[in-house]
Structures are given as structure tokens and as C-alpha cells.
Design a protein around this motif. Structure first.
Motif, PDB file in Angstrom:
ATOM      1  N   LYS A  62       0.974  -1.031  -0.019  1.00  0.00           N
ATOM      2  CA  LYS A  62       0.066  -0.131   0.043  1.00  0.00           C
ATOM      3  C   LYS A  62       0.639   1.320  -0.013  1.00  0.00           C
ATOM      4  N   THR A  63       1.921   1.393   1.081  1.00  0.00           N
ATOM      5  CA  THR A  63       2.677   2.528   0.932  1.00  0.00           C
ATOM      6  C   THR A  63       3.527   2.507  -0.236  1.00  0.00           C
ATOM      7  N   ALA A  64       4.169   1.715  -1.005  1.00  0.00           N
ATOM      8  CA  ALA A  64       4.702   1.701  -2.185  1.00  0.00           C
ATOM      9  C   ALA A  64       3.851   2.200  -3.191  1.00  0.00           C
ATOM     10  N   ALA A 106      -2.578   9.829   1.954  1.00  0.00           N
ATOM     11  CA  ALA A 106      -2.416   9.663   3.334  1.00  0.00           C
ATOM     12  C   ALA A 106      -2.592   8.140   3.533  1.00  0.00           C
ATOM     13  N   ASP A 107      -1.600   7.664   4.330  1.00  0.00           N
ATOM     14  CA  ASP A 107      -1.451   6.227   4.499  1.00  0.00           C
ATOM     15  C   ASP A 107      -2.050   5.897   5.877  1.00  0.00           C
ATOM     16  N   GLU A 108      -2.126   4.539   6.419  1.00  0.00           N
ATOM     17  CA  GLU A 108      -2.739   4.264   7.548  1.00  0.00           C
ATOM     18  C   GLU A 108      -3.787   4.736   7.871  1.00  0.00           C
ATOM     19  N   ILE A 109      -4.669   4.956   7.001  1.00  0.00           N
ATOM     20  CA  ILE A 109      -6.213   5.437   7.162  1.00  0.00           C
ATOM     21  C   ILE A 109      -6.852   4.888   7.948  1.00  0.00           C
TER      22      ILE A 109
HETATM   23 MG   LIG Z   1       2.600   0.749   4.737  1.00  0.00          MG
END
Ligand SMILES: [Mg+2]
Ligand SMILES: Nc1ncnc2c1ncn2[C@@H]1O[C@H](COP(=O)(O)OP(=O)(O)OP(=O)(O)O)[C@@H](O)[C@H]1O
Length: 455
Positions: A89-91, A205-208
Motif C-alpha cells: 500500500k505504502t509503495a 495519506a497512509d494508515e487511514i
Molecule cells: Mg505501509
């Protein structure tokens, strides 16, 4: 490998590789070393796959820009990328605004967006979000414009960023740092110099899944597009993220009208995509003896295309290549595959929380049931309770003081042992993790402890 397959592999490799991505001449040992020394969470320089999803997002930025130009605003613009830990996801967030040519892909015909990354804790503060966006837009603006800004700030101070967006700017770490006043809102971004809005913008935005209610105002504005700006929000999170956005912190308030096509679950890469990542490593590091190799195929198969495992396997391969002077013929392929397997096992081990470890037989029985019977959430909760009641020893029951709901949500789902999929069934999203958890339960984990239920 047969001669025919070798020729096929070579032809496929030629078709796959963009000429500019190929390294010429000597193997690049330094590049191999740097990559092998990355941590398992650092962003890969050899990203592959998900190209159509990336282009889907890019297309929506074009549409947003066109609509804005026509004075419309787009509702429900939010993209949500969900997946288990290690799904990439982050990638994905990192790649979405990149020039596809950096991945050896055809160029994007439209305008590449600027990307503003907003840390989760900043989403509750509109001025800070405006600041991050202004900064990203400035980074994405033309050199001339940035030079004008640079001249204007010379040493810091306040600056009218175009016609009305007043911010203070300074130079830090070689880049211009924007600080909008606390009164800045997303609406005031409209006053930025038109130069800044020549490209659309993606807000990531990550870790939503961990979003707090204080972020609701900004999330809504971005989602509904009432600011009239060409902004497309792209969030990433665990599979629970959509529920978390729909009902933030259980308050009954959240985002409505998210377009279903924009909620995407990502997981393992296809065999060709995974192979392509390994080929990028070999090609771009100028590895000798790579032509016709079936190692990319073997590594892709061993890791089942799970991005985190693949990344770790590629780092192991890169280290072996660096040690062998960049010559694939000198690399012991068995050793590489073995080391990858050990790393994967170690990772599964780390994935378990203490309660998961303490209840390892219970977890093993549950994972087996989940695999064989395909249960939805209520079914699995009920099964957890029954299994726990039937358990005699501590490791055959739910962790002390925890109910089924809490263990499921806070541990099994959170750690990616299970994931709620689009059809509502809970399955293990990470290849081989399920097997690991079943194995960890030993013989007792395989015992059928529940009486047959009456029909
Ligand atoms: Mg991640
Ligand atoms: N498509 C891909 N091609 C090559 N490498 C990838 C790909 N996707 C992810 N990776 C690499 O795999 C590793 C794990 O990916 P990432 O950290 O993005 O997973 P994640 O879903 O964000 O996990 P978490 O939920 O733990 O944050 C990273 O090093 C990343 O660069």
C-alpha cells in the motif's frame, strides 16, 4: 530449462524491457549493495505491476482537472487502496505520481500530478494540510516559477504566493519550506498563482484505518471537492479502512458516497508482475549471465507474488549477486531460495502478537476452519466462541480477558492473519501465513474439537 523455453524467456524479456531502463556495460555492484542494504519497509527502486491501477488514478486526476476547468466539482473523488500488511500500500502511494518511464513503462500522456503526502495526525489541522499542499504544488511548478519565488523570499519572510495565499517561506535542506498561517483553509488554496495549478494534485495519506474524528472536516472537503480544485485524494490502509472512513471512531459520522470502483483491495502480484520486478533488478544492475535465466520465475513462484516476501527475496538475491561480482552464473540459486524461505518464516513469526502466540492452538484451529469453510464475520465470531469453549488448555482458548470481537479485530485482522474480502468472507490474504499459523499449533492444532452441529 529447454532451449525453446530459453528462447521464449529471452523474447519475453526483450518485449518487456524498455531500452532506457537497461544498464550498459559493467555490473553495478554499488547499486546491488545499496538495494540489498535497504530495510524491508524501504521503498523499492524496482517497482513492478499495478500499472493499470496507477493509470486509473492518473486518469481520475485528468478528469478532476477537466471538471475544475469547466467550473464543476467532483463528488466522491476519494480512492481507497486497502490490503494486508506487506501488500504494497505504502509503495503504491509512492509510485502513483511518478513518471511511468521510471518503471520502464510507456509515458503518461496527460499531466503528471503533484503529490502532497499528509501525515495522519495533520489531517485534523486544515492549515497544516494547506501548507503541505502548497509545498507540493510549489515542488511541482516550473523551474522559472520556483526561481521567482526563491528570489522573492531571499532569506525568509512572508510572501504572497500568487494573488492571495500568504505564506512564509524559507529554504531548508535545499528546498523551499512553506508555512501557511493558521487561518489558511483549503479554499484559500484557490488563490495560489495559476502556475501552481497547472497540474492536478493527488493528496495521499497512509494508515487511514486509524483516522480520528478530528480529520472529518478535511476528509469531507477533499472527498466532495467543493473547494473547486483539481485534487484527488488517495488513501491507503488495512482492509478495515473503508469501514473506518464510513464511521470514524464509531461516531456514526464519516464519508458517504465513495465510488465503489475506487475502493481497491490489493494483494499478491501476478506471476508476470512479480517476475518483472526481479528482471528490473537484474537488468538495471547490469547483472551478467541473466539472459534466459529462470531465477525471476522461481523467486516469483516461491514468494507467491506477495510484495513483502518478494522484496525480501530480491534483497537476498542482490546481496548474493554483489558478492559474486554481479554474475548470476556464480550465484547458488538453492541458497538464495532457502534464505528467502527462512526470512519469510521469521517474518511470519514477528507478525504474531503475544496473545496470538499464547493462543496458538486456538489460532491454528481457527485458521484451518477459515480456510476450509469460508466464513463471514458473524460466522467466524461464533466459531471463535465455540472453539474457545471447547478448548481445555490455555493455548486452545481465546486469550485471557479478551472476547472474540476484540481478538479478531485487534489482532487477527490487524496483523493480516485474516482479511474481510469483497464477498464478505474472511480469508488469509497472505500466502503461506495461514500455513505457518496452522503449523505453529502442532498436532493439537489439527484436532477437530467441535461436535458436529445439528442441522
Ligand atoms: Mg505501509
Ligand atoms: N509492486 C511492487 N513491486 C516491487 N516491490 C514492491 C511492490 N509493492 C511493494 N513492494 C515492496 O514491498 C515492501 C512492502 O510494501 P509496503 O511497505 O508498501 O507494504 P504495506 O502494504 O504498506 O505494508 P504495511 O501495512 O505493513 O505498512 C516494500 O519494500 C515495497 O517497496
Amino acid at each position: 530449462m529447454s532451449a525453446k523455453r530459453t528462447a521464449q524467456a529471452a523474447a519475453a524479456a526483450d518485449a518487456r524491457r524498455a531500452p532506457e531502463a537497461l544498464s550498459k556495460g559493467e555490473p553495478d555492484i554499488e547499486k546491488l549493495r545499496v538495494f540489498s542494504g535497504l530495510s524491508e519497509k524501504e521503498h523499492t527502486p524496482f517497482y513492478a505491476g499495478r500499472e493499470s491501477l496507477i493509470r486509473g488514478v492518473l486518469q481520475s486526476t485528468e478528469t478532476a482537472a477537466d471538471r475544475t476547468g469547466a467550473g464543476e466539482f467532483s463528488q466522491g473523488a476519494t480512492w481507497l487502496i486497502q490490503g494486508a500488511p506487506g501488500a504494497g500500500k505504502t509503495a503504491f502511494l509512492r509510485e502513483v505520481g511518478r513518471d511511468p518511464r521510471s518503471r520502464g513503462q510507456a509515458p503518461w500522456e496527460g499531466r503528471l500530478p503533484a503529490v502532497a503526502e499528509i501525515p495522519l495526525q495533520d489531517l485534523g489541522d486544515e492549515a497544516r494540510v494547506a501548507t503541505r499542499i502548497a509545498e507540493a504544488l510549489l515542488r511541482g511548478a516550473s523551474k522559472e516559477f520556483r526561481r521567482t519565488v526563491q528570489t522573492a523570499i531571499s532569506g525568509g519572510g512572508r510572501f504572497l504566493f500568487g494573488t492571495g495565499f500568504e505564506a512564509s517561506l524559507s529554504v531548508g535542506g535545499g528546498r523551499q519550506v512553506v508555512t501557511a498561517p493558521p487561518s489558511a483553509t483549503l479554499d484559500t488554496l484557490r488563490n495560489l498563482a495559476p502556475e501552481c495549478w497547472k497540474r492536478p494534485l493527488v493528496v495521499v495519506a497512509d494508515e487511514i484505518q486509524d483516522v480520528g474524528i478530528e480529520a472529518l472536516n478535511v476528509l469531507r472537503q477533499l472527498h466532495l471537492g467543493e473547494h473547486g480544485l483539481p485534487i484527488v485524494p488517495v488513501y491507503a490502509g488495512l482492509a478495515s479502512a473503508e469501514d473506518a472512513l464510513d464511521d470514524i471512531e464509531g461516531t456514526g459520522r464519516g464519508l458517504t458516497r465513495i465510488v465503489p470502483e475506487r475502493v481497491v483491495m490489493i494483494g499478491r502480484l501476478g506471476p508476470e508482475e512479480a517476475e518483472q520486478a526481479v528482471w528490473r533488478l537484474l537488468d538495471e544492475c547490469g547483472v551478467r549471465g541473466r539472459e534466459g535465466s529462470d531465477l525471476p520465475e522461481a523467486l516469483a513462484a516461491a514468494t507467491e507474488g506477495w510484495p513483502q516476501h518478494l522484496h525480501n527475496g530480491m534483497r537476498i538475491l542482490a546481496r548474493a549477486l554483489a558478492e559474486s561480482g554481479g554474475n548470476l552464473a556464480l550465484v547458488d540459486r538453492g541458497e538464495v531460495l532457502e534464505a528467502e524461505m527462512q526470512t519469510r518464516d521469521g517474518r511470519h513469526g514477528k507478525r504474531k502478537t503475544r496473545p496470538m502466540r499464547n493462543s496458538k492452538v486456538f489460532v491454528a484451529r481457527l485458521m484451518r476452519a477459515a480456510k476450509n469453510e469460508e466464513m463471514d464475520r458473524p460466522e467466524i465470531l461464533e466459531r471463535m466462541e465455540r472453539l474457545s469453549e471447547a478448548g481445555r488448555r490455555r493455548d486452545e482458548r481465546l486469550p485471557d480477558g479478551m472476547d472474540a470481537e476484540e481478538f479478531l479485530t485487534g489482532h487477527l485482522l490487524r496483523k493480516g492473519a485474516l482479511q474481510e474480502e469483497e464477498d464478505g468472507k474472511l480469508r488469509c490474504p497472505i500466502p503461506c501465513l495461514s500455513m505457518h499459523l496452522v503449523e505453529a499449533g502442532g498436532e493439537r492444532g489439527k484436532a477437530d474439537v467441535l461436535p458436529e452441529r445439528d442441522a
